[in-house]
Write a protein that holds these residues in place. Structure first.
Motif, PDB file in Angstrom:
ATOM      1  N   ARG A  50      42.575  25.568  80.971  1.00 53.88           N
ATOM      2  CA  ARG A  50      42.091  26.777  80.285  1.00 53.88           C
ATOM      3  C   ARG A  50      42.774  26.928  78.928  1.00 53.88           C
ATOM      4  N   ILE A  51      44.076  26.758  78.910  1.00 53.01           N
ATOM      5  CA  ILE A  51      44.841  26.884  77.672  1.00 53.01           C
ATOM      6  C   ILE A  51      44.439  25.792  76.683  1.00 53.01           C
ATOM      7  N   THR A  52      44.203  24.585  77.184  1.00 47.38           N
ATOM      8  CA  THR A  52      43.787  23.486  76.312  1.00 47.38           C
ATOM      9  C   THR A  52      42.496  23.832  75.587  1.00 47.38           C
ATOM     10  N   ARG A  53      41.551  24.422  76.305  1.00 52.20           N
ATOM     11  CA  ARG A  53      40.291  24.820  75.660  1.00 52.20           C
ATOM     12  C   ARG A  53      40.545  25.871  74.585  1.00 52.20           C
ATOM     13  N   GLU A  54      41.429  26.827  74.864  1.00 51.81           N
ATOM     14  CA  GLU A  54      41.755  27.845  73.873  1.00 51.81           C
ATOM     15  C   GLU A  54      42.427  27.234  72.643  1.00 51.81           C
ATOM     16  N   LEU A  55      43.251  26.226  72.872  1.00 50.96           N
ATOM     17  CA  LEU A  55      43.916  25.546  71.761  1.00 50.96           C
ATOM     18  C   LEU A  55      42.907  24.741  70.922  1.00 50.96           C
ATOM     19  N   VAL A  56      41.903  24.185  71.582  1.00 51.57           N
ATOM     20  CA  VAL A  56      40.847  23.488  70.845  1.00 51.57           C
ATOM     21  C   VAL A  56      40.156  24.470  69.895  1.00 51.57           C
ATOM     22  N   ASP A  57      39.830  25.648  70.420  1.00 51.54           N
ATOM     23  CA  ASP A  57      39.181  26.665  69.588  1.00 51.54           C
ATOM     24  C   ASP A  57      40.104  27.090  68.439  1.00 51.54           C
TER      25      ASP A  57
END
Length: 208
Positions: A197-204
């Motif tokens: 979940r955090i990885t996706r937020e970091l991508v954004d």
């Protein structure tokens, strides 16, 4: 409306916006991610690069693997790319598995046999930690053993394996699985779903 119901309604009217705000809050340094110091140049151009450092020999990576595969299908946006980097962390047996990854990639069988190699090592407890055992396993799974062996020992695979190990040193990887984003962020989290979940937020965040 009773006083109790009125108070409950007021609570909901305040709590709902707060919950929505927290759901979309930006990831927090030190809690959700750490910074990679110094930042590393991406190996991919034009997209946000997510790297998973892993090993087929790592039981944690084994449990992460199906979650990451599903995340890639359903959560990885079009402006990002997932790059898997096998590493040894100084273990000879895992070094052989680094070579196995790039050999299967070279034969075109990686996507077909990626999860199967994990299962063979962890679920079936097969000691696939040298070229003889790996070539025999590959043959059992439809790969030409001689082709596998020749590639495994080739300069091409040696170069890729050395590059992967150097990349893990550049990123200061000391535990796996590790997920990094854009050469800047190392995802944290209380468990693997939280890390993804955090990885996706970091991508954004990196794409802004």
């Amino acid at each position: 409306m009773t006083a109790a119901r009125l108070l409950f309604a007021l609570f909901l009217s305040v709590a709902a916006p707060l919950s929505l705000t927290s759901a979309h809050a930006a990831p927090t340094q030190g809690t959700d991610y750490s910074l990679i110091n110094p930042p590393q140049a991406q190996t991919t151009t034009g997209k946000v690069e997510v790297i998973e450092f892993f090993s087929y020999g790592c039981p944690h990576c084994y449990h992460m693997s199906p979650l990451l595969a599903e995340w890639k299908k359903t959560q990885l946006p079009a402006n990002a790319v997932l790059v898997k980097v096998p590493v040894s962390l100084g273990r000879r047996e895992w070094g052989q598995l680094v070579r196995a990854y790039y050999t299967l990639e070279a034969t075109g069988d990686l996507e077909r046999l990626d999860a199967q190699l994990f299962d063979s090592i962890h679920a079936k407890q097969q000691p696939l930690f040298d070229v003889d055992a790996l070539a025999a396993w590959a043959a059992q799974n439809g790969v030409d053993a001689n082709k596998f062996r020749n590639l495994f020992n080739s300069a091409e695979i040696t170069q890729k394996a050395m590059r992967a190990e150097q990349l893990s040193r550049d990123y200061k990887v000391n535990g796996i699985p590790t997920l990094t984003v854009a050469g800047k962020y190392r995802a944290m989290g209380k468990d693997f779903p939280d890390m993804l979940r955090i990885t996706r937020e970091l991508v954004d965040q990196a794409a802004k």
